[in-house]
Scaffold this motif. Structure first.
Motif, PDB file in Angstrom:
ATOM      1  N   GLN A 208      19.203  53.432 -38.065  1.00  0.00           N
ATOM      2  CA  GLN A 208      18.454  52.705 -37.043  1.00  0.00           C
ATOM      3  C   GLN A 208      17.048  52.364 -37.524  1.00  0.00           C
ATOM      4  N   PHE A 209      16.502  53.251 -38.387  1.00  0.00           N
ATOM      5  CA  PHE A 209      15.168  53.066 -38.939  1.00  0.00           C
ATOM      6  C   PHE A 209      15.157  53.512 -40.403  1.00  0.00           C
TER       7      PHE A 209
ATOM      8  N   LEU B  54      -3.106  51.543 -29.438  1.00  0.00           N
ATOM      9  CA  LEU B  54      -1.729  51.388 -29.910  1.00  0.00           C
ATOM     10  C   LEU B  54      -0.819  52.114 -28.934  1.00  0.00           C
ATOM     11  N   PRO B  55       0.469  51.754 -28.910  1.00  0.00           N
ATOM     12  CA  PRO B  55       1.383  52.416 -27.989  1.00  0.00           C
ATOM     13  C   PRO B  55       1.583  53.885 -28.366  1.00  0.00           C
ATOM     14  N   VAL B  56       1.462  54.754 -27.376  1.00  0.00           N
ATOM     15  CA  VAL B  56       1.664  56.194 -27.573  1.00  0.00           C
ATOM     16  C   VAL B  56       2.530  56.724 -26.445  1.00  0.00           C
ATOM     17  N   GLN B  57       3.542  57.500 -26.807  1.00  0.00           N
ATOM     18  CA  GLN B  57       4.310  58.215 -25.790  1.00  0.00           C
ATOM     19  C   GLN B  57       4.062  59.704 -25.991  1.00  0.00           C
ATOM     20  N   VAL B  58       3.573  60.361 -24.955  1.00  0.00           N
ATOM     21  CA  VAL B  58       3.321  61.798 -25.021  1.00  0.00           C
ATOM     22  C   VAL B  58       4.399  62.505 -24.210  1.00  0.00           C
ATOM     23  N   ALA B  59       5.127  63.387 -24.867  1.00  0.00           N
ATOM     24  CA  ALA B  59       6.226  64.098 -24.224  1.00  0.00           C
ATOM     25  C   ALA B  59       5.974  65.600 -24.283  1.00  0.00           C
TER      26      ALA B  59
ATOM     27  N   ALA C  92      17.443  68.873 -27.444  1.00  0.00           N
ATOM     28  CA  ALA C  92      18.687  68.224 -27.862  1.00  0.00           C
ATOM     29  C   ALA C  92      18.382  67.036 -28.759  1.00  0.00           C
ATOM     30  N   VAL C  93      18.925  67.053 -29.968  1.00  0.00           N
ATOM     31  CA  VAL C  93      18.651  65.985 -30.936  1.00  0.00           C
ATOM     32  C   VAL C  93      19.114  64.638 -30.397  1.00  0.00           C
ATOM     33  N   SER C  94      20.278  64.615 -29.755  1.00  0.00           N
ATOM     34  CA  SER C  94      20.802  63.350 -29.233  1.00  0.00           C
ATOM     35  C   SER C  94      19.863  62.754 -28.194  1.00  0.00           C
ATOM     36  N   ARG C  95      19.315  63.611 -27.330  1.00  0.00           N
ATOM     37  CA  ARG C  95      18.375  63.144 -26.306  1.00  0.00           C
ATOM     38  C   ARG C  95      17.094  62.630 -26.943  1.00  0.00           C
TER      39      ARG C  95
ATOM     40  N   GLN D 220      14.412  54.178 -27.914  1.00  0.00           N
ATOM     41  CA  GLN D 220      14.043  53.306 -26.802  1.00  0.00           C
ATOM     42  C   GLN D 220      12.554  52.975 -26.820  1.00  0.00           C
ATOM     43  N   PHE D 221      11.749  53.969 -27.106  1.00  0.00           N
ATOM     44  CA  PHE D 221      10.295  53.750 -27.159  1.00  0.00           C
ATOM     45  C   PHE D 221       9.937  52.727 -28.235  1.00  0.00           C
ATOM     46  N   ILE D 222      10.466  52.905 -29.430  1.00  0.00           N
ATOM     47  CA  ILE D 222      10.134  51.984 -30.523  1.00  0.00           C
ATOM     48  C   ILE D 222      10.652  50.580 -30.249  1.00  0.00           C
ATOM     49  N   LEU D 223      11.835  50.479 -29.673  1.00  0.00           N
ATOM     50  CA  LEU D 223      12.363  49.154 -29.329  1.00  0.00           C
ATOM     51  C   LEU D 223      11.462  48.457 -28.320  1.00  0.00           C
ATOM     52  N   GLN D 224      10.962  49.202 -27.353  1.00  0.00           N
ATOM     53  CA  GLN D 224      10.095  48.613 -26.330  1.00  0.00           C
ATOM     54  C   GLN D 224       8.781  48.109 -26.917  1.00  0.00           C
ATOM     55  N   VAL D 225       8.184  48.905 -27.802  1.00  0.00           N
ATOM     56  CA  VAL D 225       6.853  48.545 -28.318  1.00  0.00           C
ATOM     57  C   VAL D 225       6.931  47.572 -29.482  1.00  0.00           C
TER      58      VAL D 225
END
Length: 232
Positions: free
Chosen positions: A27-28, A171-176, A215-218, A225-230
């Motif tokens: 995918q990347f 820049l786009p950042v997602q904090v989890a 979970a790796v799949s999650r 999804q995040f990278i596709l959006q940004v």
């Protein structure tokens, strides 16, 4: 295909991110590196610091001819990624942090450092000590732990991510963060989210701090999804 660089946490190694790297392949263009002193890399006289680890990343990008990249940073790796973006914004396309601690103070650092005593670790958690010995061979894992403790104490007195500079990160950042993380609170993650100009907040249910509990799949799907959006 987009570049994706994975950055490990304190006392970690690129190998700890192998399951995630394997899941993201195809995918990347996925890369991972070991910070100085980790996973057998030479432990220099220079103290561990955000500046040292940022230089590790810059060197890695140059060696692999990567002009810019998306970054996933686990725990300390997320802090390094944000520090990198502050000083070298042209090299970073977006950042996804997981379980990154933002609330650094002398008190917070002292609390973390209590868990970074090599002698007590070897005595009370021998399985963890043995795992660290294998991970950092042929270097002395105890030295790696001591240098990490010193870095956190310094960070507690002089945080490099503050209310003054986080708003500069354009820049786009997602904090989890996991809702059961006992090292990183939802509140401090929310604090960073509110300061970042282009941020997304994610609270993972039933999730503790250790990466192996996610979970790796999650995680793969969330990063994708995040990278596709940004990247649109």
């Amino acid at each position: 295909m987009e570049n994706l660089l994975l950055l490990h946490g304190a006392l970690g190694a690129a190998a700890t991110l192998t399951p995630l790297a394997q899941a993201m392949q195809g995918q990347f263009k996925v890369y991972a590196l070991d910070f100085s002193g980790h996973s057998g890399r030479a432990v220099t006289q220079e103290p561990f610091s955000m500046a040292l680890f940022v230089q590790d990343v810059l060197r890695f990008l140059e060696e692999n001819q990567i002009q810019s990249t998306h970054i996933f940073g686990y725990s300390m790796g997320g802090y390094v990624a944000l520090h990198l973006a502050l000083h070298h914004p042209q090299r970073v396309r977006s950042i996804y942090t997981l379980a990154t601690k933002f609330a650094w103070s002398a008190e917070a650092a002292a609390k973390e450092v209590k868990l970074l005593n090599p002698e007590k670790t070897a005595e009370k958690v021998p399985a963890f000590a043995a795992a660290l010995a294998r991970r950092h061979h042929p270097q002395d894992w105890k030295q790696v732990m001591r240098k990490t403790a010193d870095m956190l104490l310094h960070l507690g007195n002089q945080p490099t991510l503050t209310a003054g500079n986080l708003p500069q990160l354009q820049l786009p950042v997602q904090v989890a963060v996991g809702d059961q993380d006992t090292m990183v609170s939802v509140e401090e993650t929310l604090w960073a989210y509110r300061l970042l100009p282009d941020a997304r907040l994610q609270v993972l249910p039933g999730t503790r701090h250790p990466l192996e509990h996610v979970a790796v799949s999650r995680l793969t799907e969330e990063i994708r999804q995040f990278i596709l959006q940004v990247s649109v």
